[in-house]
Design an enzyme around this catalytic site. Structure first.
Site, short mmCIF file in Angstrom:
data_model
loop_
_atom_site.label_atom_id
_atom_site.label_comp_id
_atom_site.label_asym_id
_atom_site.label_seq_id
_atom_site.Cartn_x
_atom_site.Cartn_y
_atom_site.Cartn_z
N GLY A 8 0.83 -1.21 0.00
CA GLY A 8 0.00 0.00 0.00
C GLY A 8 0.86 1.25 0.00
N GLY A 11 -0.48 4.82 -0.96
CA GLY A 11 -1.63 5.39 -0.21
C GLY A 11 -1.22 6.58 0.64
N ASP A 54 0.14 -7.30 -4.19
CA ASP A 54 -1.32 -7.19 -4.03
C ASP A 54 -1.71 -8.03 -2.82
OD1 ASP A 54 -4.20 -7.85 -6.20
OD2 ASP A 54 -4.02 -7.52 -4.03
N TYR A 143 -15.37 -0.96 8.86
CA TYR A 143 -13.98 -0.55 9.09
C TYR A 143 -13.53 -0.98 10.50
CZ TYR A 143 -9.92 2.55 9.49
OH TYR A 143 -8.66 3.05 9.67
N LYS A 147 -10.78 -3.73 11.82
CA LYS A 147 -9.64 -3.30 12.65
C LYS A 147 -9.55 -4.13 13.96
CE LYS A 147 -7.66 -0.47 9.94
NZ LYS A 147 -6.41 -0.94 9.28
N ILE A 173 -5.26 11.12 10.61
CA ILE A 173 -3.91 11.58 10.27
C ILE A 173 -3.99 12.72 9.25
CG2 ILE A 173 -1.71 10.92 9.22
CD1 ILE A 173 -2.12 8.15 10.42
#
Ligand code: VAH
Length: 318
Positions: A8, A11, A54, A143, A147, A173
């Site tokens: 990632g 991102g 991936d 989400y 998590k 963030i």
């Protein structure tokens, strides 16, 4: 010498984390993992090696782990909170099926793994003020479900197989490099862009909506410092509360107005974002991170605002 894979890497966190890791460990020791639909560009591409990684394709991770003798994986592949509500199956596929692939490769090749959790792992029944390190986690967002599962699965791989898994619970963030994509806390980034462009900001959350937030340099330092911490000191692993500042839209607006006196803001509440934000803590207790690996933020709302406005003005004037 470490050999690190960032999954990632293109991102919001991954792009800056990859550059920071290259500064600390050497360009050639940090592989930018990407998927074909999000290729590395600019400095990220030019400053070091990249490879397809991936998270939903275990073999692609295995090939990179073998080819580059990877010993540490930062797994930042995830759908953020708002997008995850519209694509729950994809959120699970990337967040959890993907994590499974990462942990299995880590088990086989002896890699340490960092897969961040979030304040989104808490829910309505979690104590909202100074949320404890160990407390109830019953989120109602996909989400949040991914998590909490990330925390449990990462701890399982540590206790069952000895895989060196560690993580923090990131707050919202704020960054001046890569804009965020599809999060509840995105407003706290967008507001700075509006201020610098001289535009009126339309805030999607109502006054009094407090959430923990953090400037990107502190977030990067937290991830890297935790991965460098002496394992013997860690009583916790997945995942540590970390905190830097807590504010509501009115406070960040007033802080920006100190520098942009004619800056205007209006409220147009987004019901989904508001309901998600209301379910998250107002502030976290990060005593364990401070005691177990010397966590300490450098930025507060005042110093972050000065730096954000300065960096965005420079960027937009180019
Ligand atoms: C989001 N920025 O809003 C992310 C993050 C804690 C916030 O998870 O979904």
């Amino acid at each position: 010498m470490k050999n690190i894979l960032v999954i990632g890497a293109t991102g919001q966190i991954g792009s800056e984390l990859t550059l920071e890791l290259r500064k600390r460990y050497g360009d050639d020791h940090v592989i930018a993992g990407y998927i074909p639909s999000a290729m590395p560009k600019g400095e990220l591409k030019a400053s070091g090696p990249s490879a397809i990684a991936d998270v939903t394709d275990r073999q692609s991770i295995e090939v990179v782990a073998r080819q580059f003798k990877i010993d540490t994986i930062y797994n930042l592949a995830a759908l953020l909170s708002v997008v995850a509500e519209s694509r729950p199956a994809m959120a699970w596929k990337i967040g959890i099926d993907g994590l499974w692939n990462v942990l299995e490769v880590a088990r086989e090749y002896g890699c340490a793994v960092f897969t961040p959790s979030s304040i989104g792992s808490f829910g309505e029944t979690t104590p909202h003020v100074k949320t404890p390190q160990d407390t109830i986690q019953r989120p109602r967002t996909m989400y949040g479900v991914t998590k909490v599962t990330t925390e449990l699965l990462s701890d399982y791989y540590y206790t069952r197989y000895g895989v060196d898994t560690r993580a923090v619970r990131f707050p919202g963030i704020i960054s001046n490099v890569t804009p965020p994509g599809g999060g509840t806390t995105d407003y706290a980034v967008d507001i700075y862009y509006s201020a610098v462009k001289g535009e009126k900001f339309v805030c999607p959350l109502k006054p009094g909506t407090y959430m923990d937030m953090m400037y990107m340099p502190d977030a990067l330092n937290a991830a890297i410092s935790l991965m460098e911490a002496a394992p013997a000191r860690l009583k916790h692993r997945n995942a540590f509360n970390i905190a830097a500042m807590s504010f509501d839209p009115e406070q960040i607006y007033q802080e920006i107005k100190k520098h942009v006196p004619n800056f205007e803001m209006a409220y147009e509440v987004d019901p989904l974002k508001q309901s998600i934000a209301d379910s998250w803590p107002d502030s976290l207790d990060d005593t364990c991170a401070r005691e177990e690996w010397d966590w300490k933020p450098q930025y507060d709302l005042e110093s972050m605002t000065v730096d954000m406005l300065e960096k965005l003005r420079a960027k937009l004037n180019k």
